[in-house]
Structures are given as C-alpha cells and as structure tokens.
Motif scaffolding. Structure first.
Motif, PDB file in Angstrom:
ATOM      1  N   THR A  31      66.309   2.108  -6.699  1.00  0.00           N
ATOM      2  CA  THR A  31      65.977   3.064  -7.759  1.00  0.00           C
ATOM      3  C   THR A  31      66.861   4.294  -7.588  1.00  0.00           C
ATOM      4  OG1 THR A  31      64.144   4.162  -8.896  1.00  0.00           O
ATOM      5  CG2 THR A  31      64.090   4.235  -6.493  1.00  0.00           C
ATOM      6  N   TRP A  35      66.816   7.698 -12.655  1.00  0.00           N
ATOM      7  CA  TRP A  35      65.920   6.774 -13.372  1.00  0.00           C
ATOM      8  C   TRP A  35      64.485   7.317 -13.364  1.00  0.00           C
ATOM      9  CZ3 TRP A  35      61.438   4.100 -13.368  1.00  0.00           C
ATOM     10  CH2 TRP A  35      61.289   3.111 -14.345  1.00  0.00           C
ATOM     11  N   ARG A  39      62.615   8.490 -16.783  1.00  0.00           N
ATOM     12  CA  ARG A  39      61.547   7.622 -17.306  1.00  0.00           C
ATOM     13  C   ARG A  39      60.144   8.170 -17.106  1.00  0.00           C
ATOM     14  NH1 ARG A  39      63.325   2.617 -19.570  1.00  0.00           N
ATOM     15  NH2 ARG A  39      65.574   2.773 -19.378  1.00  0.00           N
ATOM     16  N   CYS A 115      41.807   6.321 -13.066  1.00  0.00           N
ATOM     17  CA  CYS A 115      42.363   7.674 -13.257  1.00  0.00           C
ATOM     18  C   CYS A 115      41.433   8.578 -14.058  1.00  0.00           C
ATOM     19  CB  CYS A 115      43.712   7.599 -13.961  1.00  0.00           C
ATOM     20  SG  CYS A 115      44.905   6.605 -13.086  1.00  0.00           S
ATOM     21  N   THR A 155      58.792  -0.899  -9.777  1.00  0.00           N
ATOM     22  CA  THR A 155      58.242  -0.540 -11.088  1.00  0.00           C
ATOM     23  C   THR A 155      56.942   0.269 -10.965  1.00  0.00           C
ATOM     24  OG1 THR A 155      56.922  -2.538 -11.396  1.00  0.00           O
ATOM     25  CG2 THR A 155      59.219  -2.642 -12.112  1.00  0.00           C
ATOM     26  N   VAL A 158      57.210   4.135  -7.376  1.00  0.00           N
ATOM     27  CA  VAL A 158      57.824   5.457  -7.582  1.00  0.00           C
ATOM     28  C   VAL A 158      56.909   6.409  -8.358  1.00  0.00           C
ATOM     29  CG1 VAL A 158      60.135   4.438  -7.543  1.00  0.00           C
ATOM     30  CG2 VAL A 158      58.982   4.769  -9.738  1.00  0.00           C
ATOM     31  N   MET A 220      51.071  -3.483 -12.576  1.00  0.00           N
ATOM     32  CA  MET A 220      50.987  -2.784 -13.872  1.00  0.00           C
ATOM     33  C   MET A 220      52.060  -3.276 -14.830  1.00  0.00           C
ATOM     34  SD  MET A 220      51.032   1.296 -14.720  1.00  0.00           S
ATOM     35  CE  MET A 220      52.660   1.645 -14.100  1.00  0.00           C
ATOM     36  N   LYS A 223      54.931  -0.813 -19.803  1.00  0.00           N
ATOM     37  CA  LYS A 223      55.209  -0.609 -21.238  1.00  0.00           C
ATOM     38  C   LYS A 223      53.937  -0.670 -22.083  1.00  0.00           C
ATOM     39  CE  LYS A 223      59.882  -1.617 -22.740  1.00  0.00           C
ATOM     40  NZ  LYS A 223      60.233  -0.341 -22.183  1.00  0.00           N
ATOM     41  N   VAL A 225      50.784  -0.388 -20.984  1.00  0.00           N
ATOM     42  CA  VAL A 225      49.875   0.679 -20.558  1.00  0.00           C
ATOM     43  C   VAL A 225      50.271   1.992 -21.237  1.00  0.00           C
ATOM     44  CG1 VAL A 225      49.136   2.070 -18.574  1.00  0.00           C
ATOM     45  CG2 VAL A 225      49.328  -0.403 -18.342  1.00  0.00           C
ATOM     46  N   PHE A 226      51.554   2.232 -21.307  1.00  0.00           N
ATOM     47  CA  PHE A 226      52.081   3.453 -21.918  1.00  0.00           C
ATOM     48  C   PHE A 226      51.567   3.612 -23.350  1.00  0.00           C
ATOM     49  CE2 PHE A 226      55.712   6.526 -21.717  1.00  0.00           C
ATOM     50  CZ  PHE A 226      55.690   6.953 -23.031  1.00  0.00           C
ATOM     51  N   HIS A 257      46.171  13.935 -18.119  1.00  0.00           N
ATOM     52  CA  HIS A 257      46.413  13.114 -16.934  1.00  0.00           C
ATOM     53  C   HIS A 257      47.914  13.128 -16.629  1.00  0.00           C
ATOM     54  CE1 HIS A 257      46.266  10.048 -14.023  1.00  0.00           C
ATOM     55  NE2 HIS A 257      46.720   9.075 -14.785  1.00  0.00           N
ATOM     56  N   ALA A 259      50.490  11.339 -15.527  1.00  0.00           N
ATOM     57  CA  ALA A 259      51.074  10.033 -15.200  1.00  0.00           C
ATOM     58  C   ALA A 259      52.555   9.968 -15.528  1.00  0.00           C
ATOM     59  CB  ALA A 259      50.332   8.924 -15.941  1.00  0.00           C
ATOM     60  N   ILE A 263      54.484  10.365 -21.786  1.00  0.00           N
ATOM     61  CA  ILE A 263      53.149  10.173 -22.364  1.00  0.00           C
ATOM     62  C   ILE A 263      52.602  11.531 -22.821  1.00  0.00           C
ATOM     63  CG2 ILE A 263      50.742   9.530 -21.864  1.00  0.00           C
ATOM     64  CD1 ILE A 263      51.774   7.373 -19.978  1.00  0.00           C
ATOM     65  N   PHE A 317      43.345   8.861 -18.660  1.00  0.00           N
ATOM     66  CA  PHE A 317      43.391   7.449 -19.024  1.00  0.00           C
ATOM     67  C   PHE A 317      43.677   6.651 -17.755  1.00  0.00           C
ATOM     68  CE2 PHE A 317      46.179   3.846 -19.657  1.00  0.00           C
ATOM     69  CZ  PHE A 317      45.466   3.090 -20.569  1.00  0.00           C
ATOM     70  N   GLY A 318      43.072   5.483 -17.610  1.00  0.00           N
ATOM     71  CA  GLY A 318      43.365   4.700 -16.409  1.00  0.00           C
ATOM     72  C   GLY A 318      42.972   3.244 -16.539  1.00  0.00           C
TER      73      GLY A 318
HETATM   74  O1  UT7 Z   1      47.510   6.285 -14.629  1.00  0.00           O
HETATM   75  C1  UT7 Z   1      47.625   5.544 -15.798  1.00  0.00           C
HETATM   76  C2  UT7 Z   1      48.469   4.356 -15.640  1.00  0.00           C
HETATM   77  N1  UT7 Z   1      49.877   4.470 -15.643  1.00  0.00           N
HETATM   78  C3  UT7 Z   1      50.633   4.940 -16.643  1.00  0.00           C
HETATM   79  O2  UT7 Z   1      50.233   5.673 -17.492  1.00  0.00           O
HETATM   80  C4  UT7 Z   1      52.068   4.472 -16.647  1.00  0.00           C
HETATM   81  C5  UT7 Z   1      52.492   4.025 -18.031  1.00  0.00           C
HETATM   82  N2  UT7 Z   1      53.851   3.516 -18.098  1.00  0.00           N
HETATM   83  C6  UT7 Z   1      54.940   4.224 -17.783  1.00  0.00           C
HETATM   84  O3  UT7 Z   1      54.842   5.358 -17.369  1.00  0.00           O
HETATM   85  C7  UT7 Z   1      56.319   3.616 -18.050  1.00  0.00           C
HETATM   86  O4  UT7 Z   1      56.187   2.417 -18.755  1.00  0.00           O
HETATM   87  C8  UT7 Z   1      57.113   3.361 -16.731  1.00  0.00           C
HETATM   88  C9  UT7 Z   1      57.574   4.681 -16.132  1.00  0.00           C
HETATM   89  C10 UT7 Z   1      56.269   2.590 -15.749  1.00  0.00           C
HETATM   90  C11 UT7 Z   1      58.374   2.531 -17.037  1.00  0.00           C
HETATM   91  O5  UT7 Z   1      59.150   3.127 -18.055  1.00  0.00           O
HETATM   92  P1  UT7 Z   1      59.767   2.228 -19.221  1.00  0.00           P
HETATM   93  O6  UT7 Z   1      60.602   3.101 -20.044  1.00  0.00           O
HETATM   94  O7  UT7 Z   1      58.610   1.529 -19.897  1.00  0.00           O
HETATM   95  O8  UT7 Z   1      60.692   1.234 -18.428  1.00  0.00           O
HETATM   96  P2  UT7 Z   1      60.630  -0.351 -18.386  1.00  0.00           P
HETATM   97  O9  UT7 Z   1      59.425  -0.821 -17.658  1.00  0.00           O
HETATM   98  O10 UT7 Z   1      60.890  -0.887 -19.742  1.00  0.00           O
HETATM   99  O11 UT7 Z   1      61.904  -0.661 -17.484  1.00  0.00           O
HETATM  100  C12 UT7 Z   1      63.234  -0.449 -17.976  1.00  0.00           C
HETATM  101  C13 UT7 Z   1      64.206  -0.998 -16.952  1.00  0.00           C
HETATM  102  C14 UT7 Z   1      63.917  -2.431 -16.523  1.00  0.00           C
HETATM  103  O12 UT7 Z   1      65.154  -3.078 -16.363  1.00  0.00           O
HETATM  104  P3  UT7 Z   1      65.703  -4.084 -17.501  1.00  0.00           P
HETATM  105  O13 UT7 Z   1      64.653  -5.141 -17.615  1.00  0.00           O
HETATM  106  O14 UT7 Z   1      65.843  -3.247 -18.744  1.00  0.00           O
HETATM  107  O15 UT7 Z   1      66.998  -4.535 -16.942  1.00  0.00           O
HETATM  108  C15 UT7 Z   1      63.260  -2.280 -15.183  1.00  0.00           C
HETATM  109  O16 UT7 Z   1      63.494  -3.386 -14.327  1.00  0.00           O
HETATM  110  O17 UT7 Z   1      64.156  -0.211 -15.757  1.00  0.00           O
HETATM  111  C16 UT7 Z   1      63.973  -1.068 -14.623  1.00  0.00           C
HETATM  112  N3  UT7 Z   1      63.175  -0.351 -13.639  1.00  0.00           N
HETATM  113  C17 UT7 Z   1      63.702   0.492 -12.724  1.00  0.00           C
HETATM  114  N4  UT7 Z   1      64.975   0.854 -12.485  1.00  0.00           N
HETATM  115  C18 UT7 Z   1      65.187   1.752 -11.503  1.00  0.00           C
HETATM  116  C19 UT7 Z   1      61.823  -0.361 -13.481  1.00  0.00           C
HETATM  117  N5  UT7 Z   1      61.473   0.460 -12.470  1.00  0.00           N
HETATM  118  C20 UT7 Z   1      62.620   1.001 -12.003  1.00  0.00           C
HETATM  119  C21 UT7 Z   1      62.904   1.925 -10.987  1.00  0.00           C
HETATM  120  N6  UT7 Z   1      64.200   2.273 -10.779  1.00  0.00           N
HETATM  121  N7  UT7 Z   1      61.949   2.494 -10.222  1.00  0.00           N
END
Ligand code: UT7
Length: 331
Positions: A31, A35, A39, A115, A155, A158, A220, A223, A225-226, A257, A259, A263, A317-318
């Motif tokens: 990572t 990133w 994100r 959460c 995923t 971090v 998780m 996407k 959950v978001f 929250h 997160a 969001i 939210f959780g």
């Molecule tokens: O407490 C309540 C629960 N949690 C939440 O509210 C979290 C809700 N979700 C999120 O915050 C976001 O969806 C995340 C931050 C988890 C992810 O963001 P995203 O914009 O939805 O990214 P993604 O999952 O679509 O991943 C995009 C790319 C993927 O690669 P490919 O498939 O496009 O090649 C992932 O493999 O980023 C990659 N990726 C990473 N790259 C570098 C996923 N995690 C990482 C990472 N470092 N840590």
C-alpha cells in the motif's frame, strides 16, 4: 412521568500511545500513503499494546469523563459499554470495567451494535434514565478493533485504529427539555455478510480451518458498505432533524462516524451542510468503530467547537448493518 432533560455532564477519551503511520503500514502490506489518504483520508492511527485490553482503554476514558463531570465513581448507577471487541466472550467488558473503576454493584452491560454502539448506548441510557430508577449513566464506546483486523489484508488493515471514549449523563427537570433530545436507530441484517467476522462464533466455531482461512478476522466489501453507509446515515440525520423540526442550517455541529472522509463529504454535500459544521479527526485515528463518536465528541468539545445551546448531531453506521443518530441540545 416527569419530563426529564438528559444532560451530558462530562466527556473523556483515550487513545493508545503507539501511533502507526501509513508509511509504517506500507512496510507490511502493499500500500502507500498516497492510496490510503486519497481513498480514506486516514494518515495515522493509534494501536493498543498486545496486553492492553478494551477495558484498559475504557477505564482511562471513563476516569476522565467522571472527573470532568465533577463526580465520583460511586455516583454512577448504570454502565453501558458499546463494543465489538470485548475483553472476553464472558464476562462482559462492562463487568470487568465495573471492578476496575470501583463502581457500586450497579446495572452494567455490553451493547454490540458495531460502529453504532455508542449511539445505541446513549439512546438506551437516555430511556433508562427517563423511565426508571437510574440517575447517572456512564456510556462508553471502546474498541481494540486492531485485534480482529487481518494484517495481511490491505483492503481492511489500513482503515482501523483503537481507542475509547465515554460520557457521563444525568437527568434533571428543567423548564424546557434540553440535552439529549432524541435518537433514530436502525438495522438491516439482510446484508450482514458485507462486513463481518465469519469465524470463531457459534455459527462457525473456531477450528484449524477458520485459522488458516483467516475467518476469525474482519472481512469487508468496502464498495458496497460505502454506498449503504452514505445513504442510511443521511436518512437517519434527516429523519431526526425533521422529527424535532430543526433545519440543517440550525445545526451547530455534525459529528459523523469517522470511517472515511469520502463518506463524510458525501453526507454533508447531500445535507447541504458547510464543511466547518462537520467535525473530522479520522486523519489521526482511523476508524475506531464504537469509539469513533465519543473520541470525536471529546476532541470537538476540548477545541471549543461546541457551545451551550448548540444543536449537535452525531451519526454512525456499522456492521449489521446498524446505524443511528443522536440529537443533542448542548448544555
Ligand atoms: O465502520 C463502517 C464500515 N466501514 C466503512 O465505512 C468503509 C467503507 N468503504 C470504504 O471506505 C472504501 O470502499 C475503501 C476505503 C475500503 C476502499 O475504497 P474504494 O475506492 O472503494 O477502493 P476499491 O475497494 O474499489 O479498491 C480500488 C483498488 C483495487 O484495485 P483494482 O481492483 O482496481 O486493481 C484494490 O485492490 O485499490 C486496491 N486497494 C489498495 N491499493 C493500495 C485496496 N486496498 C488498497 C490499499 N493500498 N490499502
């Protein structure tokens, strides 16, 4: 029944000493700071020591809240601990905390709403104070969420951090109702599998296979959950404001929250709230689950961002999915 105002008399918080940056994490999973910041908005998080339990963090937050309220442990007659990462399966973390805090033999319970645990806990305490024999409650959100994070899964690992926060709430009869005005709580269990720890419970007991597949860790679908998080938190906020006839412009502060900054931004954009009316500290703590709201509330209060008479809206939210909001007229 008398019309009680439920007042927050003291707030306390605690975050473990060890701070782990995004660059630190880039040494254990593939990572980058770029990133993670782009994100999620997270830059660093606090991580508890291996022998530091959820109750140890909660203890310090509670001691600070009780002191800030100008009270003593013996004044507390109800303890609610919102947590998904209890010290033990049993006894409850609330039981452990009751002893560590030196509380009387009062009503103590854990509340697992992931959460949303603190938001749920504040609503339960409010109603127990309003309707019953209880006078002073300690409501806690405490989490050693890094204990159930898979440190090989970039995923999720971090995004999370550890911490605890607590409030002391009491009841008073005042000329008009103030303090905690009300709450909006919800659950939709139909997509529970999008954010869960599948193994180690009664549905999938702990086994060699669970261990090998890392099923005892948090999984998780970020996407999905978001999308749900944005929608339901906005709905909870709007429903609650409407119920009390308060417009978003009248709000003093929104504490969402912590997160993901994207969001948070999506919610304030949909609610047409200016950015300065929304408190954010996720850059320094990450997602601390049930501790997220009281950690943020404590910091916002210490920074002088909440004044008497302000309407404060807290929303979370959780996993579950669970969600909820509390509306407070600050005193
Ligand atoms: O407490 C309540 C629960 N949690 C939440 O509210 C979290 C809700 N979700 C999120 O915050 C976001 O969806 C995340 C931050 C988890 C992810 O963001 P995203 O914009 O939805 O990214 P993604 O999952 O679509 O991943 C995009 C790319 C993927 O690669 P490919 O498939 O496009 O090649 C992932 O493999 O980023 C990659 N990726 C990473 N790259 C570098 C996923 N995690 C990482 C990472 N470092 N840590």
């Amino acid at each position: 029944m008398p019309k009680y105002s439920i007042l927050i008399k003291g707030i306390g918080a605690y975050a473990p000493e060890r701070v782990v940056t995004n660059d630190d994490l880039s040494k254990i999973v593939e990572t980058s700071d770029e990133w993670i910041v782009s994100r999620s908005g997270i830059r660093e998080r606090h991580i508890a020591r291996p022998n530091e339990a959820t109750s140890d963090m909660a203890l310090i937050a509670c001691q600070r809240a009780i002191q800030n309220a100008g009270m003593k442990p013996e004044d507390i007659d109800l303890l609610i601990v919102g947590t998904t990462t209890p010290d033990y399966v049993c006894p409850s973390t609330a039981s452990v905390l009751q002893r560590k805090l030196g509380l009387r033999n009062i009503a103590c319970m854990d509340l697992n709403a992931a959460c949303s645990g603190f938001i749920y806990g504040l609503n339960v305490a409010t109603n127990m104070l309003r309707g019953g024999i209880y006078r002073t409650a300690l409501v806690v959100g405490a989490e050693k969420i890094t204990n159930i994070v898979d440190w090989t899964d970039r995923t999720t690992c971090v995004l999370f951090g550890d911490g605890a926060g607590a409030v002391v709430v009491t009841k008073e009869i005042l000329p008009e109702i103030t303090g905690v005005l009300g709450s909006s709580l919800g659950t939709d269990g139909s997509n529970g599998n999008l954010l869960m720890v599948p193994g180690g419970g009664t549905a999938m007991p702990f086994s060699e296979e669970v261990l090998q597949k890392h099923d005892h860790f948090l999984k998780m679908n970020g996407k999905e959950v978001f999308k749900v998080a944005v929608r339901v938190m906005q709905q909870a906020c709007e429903e609650l404001l409407k119920r009390f006839n308060i417009t978003p412009e009248q709000l003093g502060l929104l504490i969402p929250h912590q997160a993901n900054i994207r969001i948070v931004e999506a919610i304030i954009e949909r609610m047409k709230l200016p950015r300065e009316k929304c408190f954010v500290n996720l850059d320094r703590y990450g997602n601390t689950s049930a501790a997220s709201i009281p950690l943020a509330l404590n910091e916002a209060y210490e920074r002088g961002m909440i004044k008497s008479g302000d309407y404060v809206l807290m929303v979370a939210f959780g996993a579950g999915f669970t969600w909820g909001a509390n509306l407070i007229k600050w005193q």
